[in-house]
Design a protein around this motif. Structure first.
Motif, PDB file in Angstrom:
ATOM      1  N   ALA A 133       0.888  -0.945   0.076  1.00 34.11           N
ATOM      2  CA  ALA A 133       0.111  -0.003  -0.090  1.00 34.11           C
ATOM      3  C   ALA A 133       0.815   1.275  -0.195  1.00 34.11           C
ATOM      4  O   ALA A 133       0.265   2.381  -0.509  1.00 34.11           O
ATOM      5  N   ALA A 134       2.029   1.127   0.584  1.00 27.66           N
ATOM      6  CA  ALA A 134       3.052   2.290   0.476  1.00 27.66           C
ATOM      7  C   ALA A 134       3.564   2.591  -0.755  1.00 27.66           C
ATOM      8  O   ALA A 134       4.141   3.818  -0.942  1.00 27.66           O
ATOM      9  N   ILE A 135       3.494   1.613  -1.816  1.00 30.05           N
ATOM     10  CA  ILE A 135       3.998   1.906  -3.458  1.00 30.05           C
ATOM     11  C   ILE A 135       2.900   2.325  -4.249  1.00 30.05           C
ATOM     12  O   ILE A 135       1.885   1.477  -4.233  1.00 30.05           O
ATOM     13  N   ASN A 136       2.757   3.174  -4.664  1.00 29.46           N
ATOM     14  CA  ASN A 136       1.872   3.791  -5.637  1.00 29.46           C
ATOM     15  C   ASN A 136       2.130   3.343  -7.310  1.00 29.46           C
ATOM     16  O   ASN A 136       3.206   3.185  -7.694  1.00 29.46           O
ATOM     17  N   VAL A 137       1.105   2.856  -7.893  1.00 23.78           N
ATOM     18  CA  VAL A 137       1.139   2.420  -9.332  1.00 23.78           C
ATOM     19  C   VAL A 137      -0.278   2.603  -9.673  1.00 23.78           C
ATOM     20  O   VAL A 137      -1.306   2.152  -8.909  1.00 23.78           O
ATOM     21  N   ASP A 138      -0.410   2.887 -10.823  1.00 23.47           N
ATOM     22  CA  ASP A 138      -1.746   2.952 -11.711  1.00 23.47           C
ATOM     23  C   ASP A 138      -1.723   2.406 -13.003  1.00 23.47           C
ATOM     24  O   ASP A 138      -0.464   1.861 -13.256  1.00 23.47           O
ATOM     25  N   LYS A 139      -2.676   1.822 -13.625  1.00 28.63           N
ATOM     26  CA  LYS A 139      -2.631   1.582 -15.156  1.00 28.63           C
ATOM     27  C   LYS A 139      -1.484   2.236 -15.907  1.00 28.63           C
ATOM     28  O   LYS A 139      -0.990   1.334 -16.647  1.00 28.63           O
ATOM     29  N   LYS A 140      -1.487   3.449 -16.009  1.00 34.20           N
ATOM     30  CA  LYS A 140      -0.829   3.848 -16.797  1.00 34.20           C
ATOM     31  C   LYS A 140       0.818   3.918 -16.498  1.00 34.20           C
ATOM     32  O   LYS A 140       1.496   3.398 -17.389  1.00 34.20           O
ATOM     33  N   LEU A 141       1.092   4.064 -15.299  1.00 33.21           N
ATOM     34  CA  LEU A 141       2.560   3.623 -14.893  1.00 33.21           C
ATOM     35  C   LEU A 141       2.817   2.122 -15.185  1.00 33.21           C
ATOM     36  O   LEU A 141       3.789   1.708 -15.451  1.00 33.21           O
ATOM     37  N   PHE A 142       1.912   1.100 -14.917  1.00 37.29           N
ATOM     38  CA  PHE A 142       2.009  -0.151 -15.143  1.00 37.29           C
ATOM     39  C   PHE A 142       2.583  -0.542 -16.472  1.00 37.29           C
ATOM     40  O   PHE A 142       3.447  -1.066 -16.814  1.00 37.29           O
ATOM     41  N   LYS A 143       1.820   0.216 -17.520  1.00 41.70           N
ATOM     42  CA  LYS A 143       2.080  -0.269 -18.949  1.00 41.70           C
ATOM     43  C   LYS A 143       3.441   0.510 -19.311  1.00 41.70           C
ATOM     44  O   LYS A 143       4.029  -0.043 -20.051  1.00 41.70           O
ATOM     45  N   LYS A 144       3.741   1.603 -18.679  1.00 41.99           N
ATOM     46  CA  LYS A 144       5.194   2.084 -18.949  1.00 41.99           C
ATOM     47  C   LYS A 144       6.322   1.147 -18.210  1.00 41.99           C
ATOM     48  O   LYS A 144       7.381   0.968 -18.917  1.00 41.99           O
ATOM     49  N   LEU A 145       5.833   0.692 -17.217  1.00 39.43           N
ATOM     50  CA  LEU A 145       6.864  -0.261 -16.603  1.00 39.43           C
ATOM     51  C   LEU A 145       6.934  -1.420 -17.581  1.00 39.43           C
ATOM     52  O   LEU A 145       8.281  -2.194 -17.562  1.00 39.43           O
ATOM     53  N   ILE A 146       5.909  -2.069 -17.959  1.00 39.93           N
ATOM     54  CA  ILE A 146       5.964  -3.031 -18.852  1.00 39.93           C
ATOM     55  C   ILE A 146       6.778  -2.982 -20.035  1.00 39.93           C
ATOM     56  O   ILE A 146       7.731  -3.446 -20.525  1.00 39.93           O
ATOM     57  N   LEU A 168      14.727  -1.310  -7.895  1.00 43.27           N
ATOM     58  CA  LEU A 168      13.950  -1.892  -6.997  1.00 43.27           C
ATOM     59  C   LEU A 168      12.433  -1.510  -6.703  1.00 43.27           C
ATOM     60  O   LEU A 168      11.692  -2.147  -6.637  1.00 43.27           O
ATOM     61  N   LYS A 169      12.465  -0.140  -6.673  1.00 39.55           N
ATOM     62  CA  LYS A 169      11.019   0.322  -6.525  1.00 39.55           C
ATOM     63  C   LYS A 169      10.389   0.209  -7.681  1.00 39.55           C
ATOM     64  O   LYS A 169       9.198  -0.543  -7.441  1.00 39.55           O
ATOM     65  N   ARG A 170      10.769   0.328  -8.976  1.00 38.02           N
ATOM     66  CA  ARG A 170      10.125  -0.107  -9.893  1.00 38.02           C
ATOM     67  C   ARG A 170       9.430  -1.551 -10.042  1.00 38.02           C
ATOM     68  O   ARG A 170       8.413  -1.734 -10.345  1.00 38.02           O
ATOM     69  N   GLN A 171      10.280  -2.310  -9.538  1.00 37.61           N
ATOM     70  CA  GLN A 171       9.940  -3.709  -9.699  1.00 37.61           C
ATOM     71  C   GLN A 171       8.697  -3.926  -8.628  1.00 37.61           C
ATOM     72  O   GLN A 171       7.784  -4.971  -8.910  1.00 37.61           O
ATOM     73  N   LEU A 172       9.026  -3.358  -7.703  1.00 32.04           N
ATOM     74  CA  LEU A 172       7.660  -3.700  -6.575  1.00 32.04           C
ATOM     75  C   LEU A 172       6.260  -2.910  -7.138  1.00 32.04           C
ATOM     76  O   LEU A 172       5.476  -3.511  -6.901  1.00 32.04           O
ATOM     77  N   GLN A 173       6.461  -1.745  -7.865  1.00 29.71           N
ATOM     78  CA  GLN A 173       5.309  -1.211  -8.560  1.00 29.71           C
ATOM     79  C   GLN A 173       5.103  -2.069  -9.726  1.00 29.71           C
ATOM     80  O   GLN A 173       3.469  -2.141  -9.750  1.00 29.71           O
ATOM     81  N   PHE A 174       5.692  -2.889 -10.408  1.00 24.41           N
ATOM     82  CA  PHE A 174       5.457  -3.612 -11.323  1.00 24.41           C
ATOM     83  C   PHE A 174       4.723  -5.106 -10.470  1.00 24.41           C
ATOM     84  O   PHE A 174       3.520  -5.355 -11.057  1.00 24.41           O
ATOM     85  N   TYR A 175       5.069  -5.418  -9.655  1.00 21.83           N
ATOM     86  CA  TYR A 175       4.651  -6.709  -8.997  1.00 21.83           C
ATOM     87  C   TYR A 175       3.335  -6.291  -8.386  1.00 21.83           C
ATOM     88  O   TYR A 175       2.238  -6.840  -8.493  1.00 21.83           O
ATOM     89  N   LYS A 176       3.182  -5.070  -7.859  1.00 17.82           N
ATOM     90  CA  LYS A 176       1.880  -4.560  -7.382  1.00 17.82           C
ATOM     91  C   LYS A 176       0.907  -4.484  -8.346  1.00 17.82           C
ATOM     92  O   LYS A 176      -0.388  -4.969  -8.206  1.00 17.82           O
ATOM     93  N   GLY A 177       1.041  -4.074  -9.668  1.00 18.10           N
ATOM     94  CA  GLY A 177       0.270  -4.027 -10.716  1.00 18.10           C
ATOM     95  C   GLY A 177      -0.194  -5.276 -11.289  1.00 18.10           C
ATOM     96  O   GLY A 177      -1.170  -5.369 -11.535  1.00 18.10           O
ATOM     97  N   LEU A 178       0.787  -6.100 -11.100  1.00 18.22           N
ATOM     98  CA  LEU A 178       0.199  -7.444 -11.458  1.00 18.22           C
ATOM     99  C   LEU A 178      -0.661  -7.986 -10.582  1.00 18.22           C
ATOM    100  O   LEU A 178      -1.705  -8.779 -10.744  1.00 18.22           O
ATOM    101  N   LEU A 179      -0.317  -7.792  -9.050  1.00 15.07           N
ATOM    102  CA  LEU A 179      -1.296  -8.402  -8.258  1.00 15.07           C
ATOM    103  C   LEU A 179      -2.604  -7.659  -8.330  1.00 15.07           C
ATOM    104  O   LEU A 179      -3.845  -8.310  -8.028  1.00 15.07           O
ATOM    105  N   LEU A 180      -2.756  -6.455  -8.652  1.00 19.31           N
ATOM    106  CA  LEU A 180      -3.972  -5.612  -8.982  1.00 19.31           C
ATOM    107  C   LEU A 180      -4.814  -5.913 -10.143  1.00 19.31           C
ATOM    108  O   LEU A 180      -5.977  -5.506 -10.564  1.00 19.31           O
ATOM    109  N   GLY A 181      -4.050  -6.886 -11.080  1.00 23.38           N
ATOM    110  CA  GLY A 181      -4.808  -7.453 -12.334  1.00 23.38           C
ATOM    111  C   GLY A 181      -4.506  -6.443 -13.649  1.00 23.38           C
ATOM    112  O   GLY A 181      -5.354  -6.672 -14.720  1.00 23.38           O
ATOM    113  N   TYR A 182      -3.567  -5.761 -13.453  1.00 20.12           N
ATOM    114  CA  TYR A 182      -3.306  -4.456 -14.420  1.00 20.12           C
ATOM    115  C   TYR A 182      -3.021  -5.423 -15.783  1.00 20.12           C
ATOM    116  O   TYR A 182      -3.236  -4.616 -16.879  1.00 20.12           O
ATOM    117  N   ALA A 183      -2.506  -6.261 -15.844  1.00 23.50           N
ATOM    118  CA  ALA A 183      -1.715  -6.860 -16.870  1.00 23.50           C
ATOM    119  C   ALA A 183      -2.797  -7.829 -17.605  1.00 23.50           C
ATOM    120  O   ALA A 183      -2.909  -8.009 -18.965  1.00 23.50           O
TER     121      ALA A 183
END
Length: 193
Positions: A29-42, A176-191
């Protein structure tokens, strides 16, 4: 306390998350990620695409030190169609002589944290690489969160033949932070959207 508002607007997961994944998501919850950022991380990640549904697809940050003769910390994610995704946390110490690594001590904003993974030794571009990689679950997600949100991190490599230490470079901390954001986006179902 930071509240991740992206959770509030997220559709329900099509696949039920395991208790471990739910606990990890709660800690993230301390790491922010939204769909737009998730797509950029991918888009910005390096990945090795699977040949079949049984093999994993690995995602690592484009600035990851994996496979490079650099001492430090890294994370990567592997995804299987059937079993979901896992995040791995790793460290590597590159030197001409092995230290016989047994543990790491993180000094995070002045506070010490002992980390004792299993270590292996390999060679990497004519150097000795002492490294560790392990799957991170909710308990160790807290360690990564502390590492990525700290102002300064000292990493001490403790071995039976000596020790070494580095100040964690900001590029590794950000990766490391970007990988945590990526992982959170996966858990949220953004992929899946």
């Amino acid at each position: 306390m930071v509240i991740d508002t992206s959770i509030l607007n997220t559709p329900t997961q099509s696949v039920e998350l395991s208790e471990t994944a739910q606990a990890s998501l709660k800690k993230l919850a301390a790491i922010n990620v939204d769909k737009k950022l998730f797509k950029k991380l991918i888009k910005d990640s390096s990945n090795i695409t699977r040949e079949s549904a049984v093999q994993a697809t690995y995602f690592k940050d484009k600035n990851s030190i994996v496979g490079k003769p650099v001492t430090g910390l890294y994370a990567y994610i592997n995804c299987y169609d059937i079993t979901g995704c896992n995040i791995y946390f790793g460290c590597q110490h590159i030197n001409k002589k092995p230290l016989g690594l047994q543990s790491l001590t993180f000094v995070i904003n002045g506070k010490r944290l002992l980390y004792k993974p299993d270590f292996a030794t390999d060679s990497l571009q004519h150097w000795i690489n002492e490294y560790s990689e392990e799957t991170i679950y909710d308990d160790k997600i807290s360690i990564l969160l502390k590492l990525v949100t700290a102002d300064k991190v000292i990493v001490r490599f403790n071995g039976n033949k000596g020790h070494d230490q580095i100040i964690l470079p900001k590029d590794q901390q950000h990766a490391l932070k970007r990988q945590l954001q990526f992982y959170k986006g996966l858990l949220l179902g953004y992929a899946k959207e």
